[in-house]
Design a protein around this motif. Structure first.
Motif, PDB file in Angstrom:
ATOM      1  N   ASP A 179       0.884  -1.416  -0.059  1.00 41.18           N
ATOM      2  CA  ASP A 179       0.046  -0.003   0.183  1.00 41.18           C
ATOM      3  C   ASP A 179       0.935   1.217   0.008  1.00 41.18           C
ATOM      4  N   ALA A 180       1.872   1.380   0.720  1.00 38.26           N
ATOM      5  CA  ALA A 180       2.966   2.285   0.734  1.00 38.26           C
ATOM      6  C   ALA A 180       3.974   2.548  -0.545  1.00 38.26           C
ATOM      7  N   SER A 181       3.994   1.245  -1.233  1.00 40.58           N
ATOM      8  CA  SER A 181       5.079   1.402  -2.360  1.00 40.58           C
ATOM      9  C   SER A 181       4.725   0.753  -3.460  1.00 40.58           C
ATOM     10  N   PRO A 182       4.273   1.698  -4.659  1.00 42.46           N
ATOM     11  CA  PRO A 182       3.867   1.102  -5.768  1.00 42.46           C
ATOM     12  C   PRO A 182       4.844   0.218  -6.413  1.00 42.46           C
ATOM     13  N   ARG A 183       6.172   0.732  -6.109  1.00 41.78           N
ATOM     14  CA  ARG A 183       7.491  -0.147  -6.788  1.00 41.78           C
ATOM     15  C   ARG A 183       7.465  -1.746  -6.264  1.00 41.78           C
ATOM     16  N   PHE A 184       7.363  -1.611  -4.717  1.00 40.60           N
ATOM     17  CA  PHE A 184       7.240  -2.808  -4.099  1.00 40.60           C
ATOM     18  C   PHE A 184       6.386  -3.888  -4.787  1.00 40.60           C
ATOM     19  N   PHE A 232      17.472   2.194  -7.756  1.00 36.16           N
ATOM     20  CA  PHE A 232      17.703   0.674  -7.741  1.00 36.16           C
ATOM     21  C   PHE A 232      16.632   0.196  -8.199  1.00 36.16           C
ATOM     22  N   ALA A 233      17.091  -0.998  -9.094  1.00 36.57           N
ATOM     23  CA  ALA A 233      16.126  -1.903  -9.710  1.00 36.57           C
ATOM     24  C   ALA A 233      16.540  -3.427  -9.070  1.00 36.57           C
ATOM     25  N   VAL A 234      15.628  -4.218  -8.697  1.00 37.83           N
ATOM     26  CA  VAL A 234      15.959  -5.396  -8.053  1.00 37.83           C
ATOM     27  C   VAL A 234      15.386  -6.731  -8.965  1.00 37.83           C
ATOM     28  N   THR A 235      16.308  -7.690  -9.183  1.00 39.75           N
ATOM     29  CA  THR A 235      15.978  -8.998  -9.487  1.00 39.75           C
ATOM     30  C   THR A 235      16.050  -9.994  -8.508  1.00 39.75           C
ATOM     31  N   TYR A 236      15.007 -10.746  -8.449  1.00 38.07           N
ATOM     32  CA  TYR A 236      14.877 -11.881  -7.480  1.00 38.07           C
ATOM     33  C   TYR A 236      15.498 -13.367  -7.935  1.00 38.07           C
ATOM     34  N   GLU A 237      16.341 -13.729  -7.032  1.00 32.22           N
ATOM     35  CA  GLU A 237      16.947 -15.036  -7.447  1.00 32.22           C
ATOM     36  C   GLU A 237      17.510 -15.226  -8.921  1.00 32.22           C
ATOM     37  N   PRO A 238      18.393 -14.247  -9.353  1.00 30.68           N
ATOM     38  CA  PRO A 238      18.855 -14.187 -10.831  1.00 30.68           C
ATOM     39  C   PRO A 238      19.345 -15.520 -11.171  1.00 30.68           C
ATOM     40  N   TYR A 239      19.916 -16.392 -10.327  1.00 29.23           N
ATOM     41  CA  TYR A 239      20.956 -17.466 -10.489  1.00 29.23           C
ATOM     42  C   TYR A 239      20.303 -18.820 -10.370  1.00 29.23           C
ATOM     43  N   ALA A 240      18.826 -18.644 -10.111  1.00 33.78           N
ATOM     44  CA  ALA A 240      18.175 -20.085  -9.734  1.00 33.78           C
ATOM     45  C   ALA A 240      18.054 -20.793 -11.024  1.00 33.78           C
ATOM     46  N   SER A 241      17.859 -20.260 -12.220  1.00 33.18           N
ATOM     47  CA  SER A 241      17.762 -20.906 -13.431  1.00 33.18           C
ATOM     48  C   SER A 241      18.883 -21.761 -13.775  1.00 33.18           C
ATOM     49  N   ALA A 242      20.166 -21.520 -13.199  1.00 27.17           N
ATOM     50  CA  ALA A 242      21.202 -22.102 -13.773  1.00 27.17           C
ATOM     51  C   ALA A 242      21.572 -23.369 -12.579  1.00 27.17           C
TER      52      ALA A 242
END
Length: 254
Positions: A41-46, A89-99
């Motif tokens: 509710d406080a953060s559109p980016r989140f 900042f831009a954030v990618t979640y678990e970027p190495y999981a596919s490897a």
């Protein structure tokens, strides 16, 4: 209508955030739902972050069956929410999981042209205080987290280990002193250290250690340790910016 309210207690049918909460928690009450709803509710980016990774987050919620595991997950989302409070900042979640290999929780881009990794852990207190014998146990747990996470630091990139903890602990622990003591034990080939770790000698340890840019104790009173030996180094301005965000977003209990 009554049946829908029972099945989806958080879904008002009005907001995207409420719909996401209903999806993440399958319409069931959960200890994390209220906190995540407030943050969205406080953060559109989140909110966009949660929407992007909703299937991953929902799966993590399902497998986090005990309270400690649920708080570990909340710790990861705390850091994501804190980082996204700054538009640089831009954030990618678990970027190495596919490897199919262990890697940091987040790849973080700063002003598009700088990317570094953040691995998140939570210091489980297990009822110990922050002084006397309790202080020694806390420091031992921090070192245990570090040794467990070092192997996830990616070569050729900057990596920050972020440990969520209580404010009193962040104030009491001296990371500089703790890390000096650790390096002294490594270089002296302390048999107790090597028995407890997976490293065979100083060369093996420092191979991973040089990938670590720093350690951040994430709390309202954040503490940052910068690894001057790290290669590549991460701009201290960026490290301190991340540290400043730690005071902005904190879960009700860690």
């Amino acid at each position: 209508e009554q049946a829908e309210r029972v099945c989806f207690p958080y879904n008002t049918g009005v907001t995207k955030q409420a719909d996401l909460i209903a999806y993440l928690f399958a319409g069931e009450p959960h200890r994390l739902s209220e906190t995540l709803l407030v943050w969205m509710d406080a953060s559109p980016r989140f909110t966009t972050f949660v929407e992007t990774y909703r299937d991953k987050i929902r799966k993590k919620i399902r497998v986090a069956r005990d309270p400690e595991s649920a708080l570990d997950l909340l710790g990861e989302l705390t850091v994501a929410c804190g980082l996204l409070a700054d538009r640089r900042f831009a954030v990618t979640y678990e970027p190495y999981a596919s490897a199919k290999r262990r890697g940091p929780d987040f790849a973080v881009s700063y002003r598009v042209n700088l990317t570094f990794n953040i691995e998140v852990a939570r210091l489980r207190m297990e009822g110990s205080g922050a002084d006397g014998a309790g202080q020694a146990r806390i420091e031992e747990r921090i070192l245990r987290i570090l040794l467990n996470k070092l192997g996830q630091m990616q070569p050729g990139m900057a990596n920050l280990l972020t440990i969520l903890t209580r404010e009193a602990v962040a104030q009491a622990v001296d990371l500089d002193q703790l890390m000096r003591g650790l390096k002294a034990r490594v270089e002296a080939k302390d048999p107790v250290f090597y028995t407890a770790s997976r490293y065979a000698g100083p060369a093996a340890f420092f191979k991973d250690f040089l990938h670590l840019s720093g350690i951040l104790l994430w709390s309202p009173c954040a503490q940052l340790w910068v690894n001057k030996q790290a290669r590549p180094a991460l701009d201290e301005k960026v490290l301190r910016l991340v540290s400043s965000l730690a005071g902005e977003v904190n879960p009700p209990a860690v």
